[in-house]
Design a protein around this motif. Structure first.
Motif, short mmCIF file in Angstrom:
data_model
loop_
_atom_site.label_atom_id
_atom_site.label_comp_id
_atom_site.label_asym_id
_atom_site.label_seq_id
_atom_site.Cartn_x
_atom_site.Cartn_y
_atom_site.Cartn_z
N SER A 70 24.36 -15.02 -26.83
CA SER A 70 25.04 -14.58 -28.09
C SER A 70 26.38 -13.63 -27.88
O SER A 70 27.02 -13.20 -28.59
CB SER A 70 24.13 -13.35 -28.90
N LEU A 71 26.45 -13.36 -26.47
CA LEU A 71 27.54 -12.41 -25.95
C LEU A 71 27.93 -12.86 -24.62
O LEU A 71 27.80 -12.22 -23.73
CB LEU A 71 27.30 -10.72 -26.05
N PRO A 72 28.53 -14.00 -24.33
CA PRO A 72 28.58 -14.73 -23.15
C PRO A 72 29.68 -13.86 -22.12
O PRO A 72 29.49 -13.99 -20.82
CB PRO A 72 29.32 -16.19 -23.35
N GLU A 73 30.74 -13.21 -22.88
CA GLU A 73 31.57 -12.27 -22.07
C GLU A 73 31.53 -10.80 -22.39
O GLU A 73 31.61 -10.52 -23.57
CB GLU A 73 32.85 -12.62 -22.27
N ILE A 74 31.04 -9.92 -21.48
CA ILE A 74 30.78 -8.63 -21.81
C ILE A 74 31.51 -7.94 -20.87
O ILE A 74 31.93 -8.19 -19.79
CB ILE A 74 29.20 -8.32 -21.79
N TYR A 91 26.86 -0.20 -18.69
CA TYR A 91 26.59 -1.25 -17.60
C TYR A 91 25.68 -2.00 -18.20
O TYR A 91 24.84 -1.66 -19.33
CB TYR A 91 26.28 -0.50 -16.26
N TRP A 92 25.61 -3.26 -17.48
CA TRP A 92 24.53 -4.20 -18.05
C TRP A 92 23.98 -4.77 -16.80
O TRP A 92 24.34 -5.11 -15.68
CB TRP A 92 25.00 -5.08 -19.05
N TYR A 93 22.81 -5.85 -17.02
CA TYR A 93 22.28 -6.60 -16.10
C TYR A 93 21.47 -7.73 -16.57
O TYR A 93 20.78 -7.34 -17.57
CB TYR A 93 21.68 -5.72 -14.69
N PRO A 94 21.39 -8.69 -15.93
CA PRO A 94 20.23 -9.95 -16.30
C PRO A 94 18.84 -9.47 -16.38
O PRO A 94 18.71 -8.69 -15.24
CB PRO A 94 20.51 -10.90 -15.64
#
Length: 118
Positions: A70-74, A91-94
């Motif tokens: 839904s948001l491929p580029e962050i 920040y983010w992580y899978p």
């Protein structure tokens, strides 16, 4: 407990800083809406601090769980608006044991004076 697709109950508007050219032909950046996605938003922590003039500021961290597709580029130049509240991306992580999902940690600040005085 893992988030399921049915747990994505919040509509989150995504904004991204994009280059714009002004009348002097100079490039500046302004936030523009990118898309609206489904998300699971959970507050994770918070703190307060006293500011000069007996003002108080609260900073609340939220975890936003979404499907990666839904948001491929962050990037950090993004923020979400959920129920009228702005959540700035930190920040983010899978989620490694669940392919295709992301956890994005965001900051919401209450009581902060903006540069335009709002």
């Amino acid at each position: 407990m893992a988030v399921q697709a049915g747990d994505l109950r919040e509509r989150a508007a995504v904004y991204r800083a994009a280059p714009v050219t002004d009348e002097n032909n100079e490039t500046d950046y302004a936030y523009q809406p990118l898309r609206t996605i489904w998300a699971n938003v959970t507050p994770t922590s918070g703190r307060t601090e006293n500011l000069p003039g007996e003002a108080e500021r609260a900073e609340i961290t939220h975890k936003v769980t979404i499907r990666e597709a839904s948001l491929p580029e962050i990037c950090r130049g993004m923020y979400f608006v959920v129920r009228g509240l702005r959540l700035d991306v930190l920040y983010w992580y899978p989620i490694y044991n669940r392919r295709g999902w992301l956890e994005i940690f965001c900051r919401m600040v209450q009581g902060e004076v903006q540069a335009d005085g709002a």
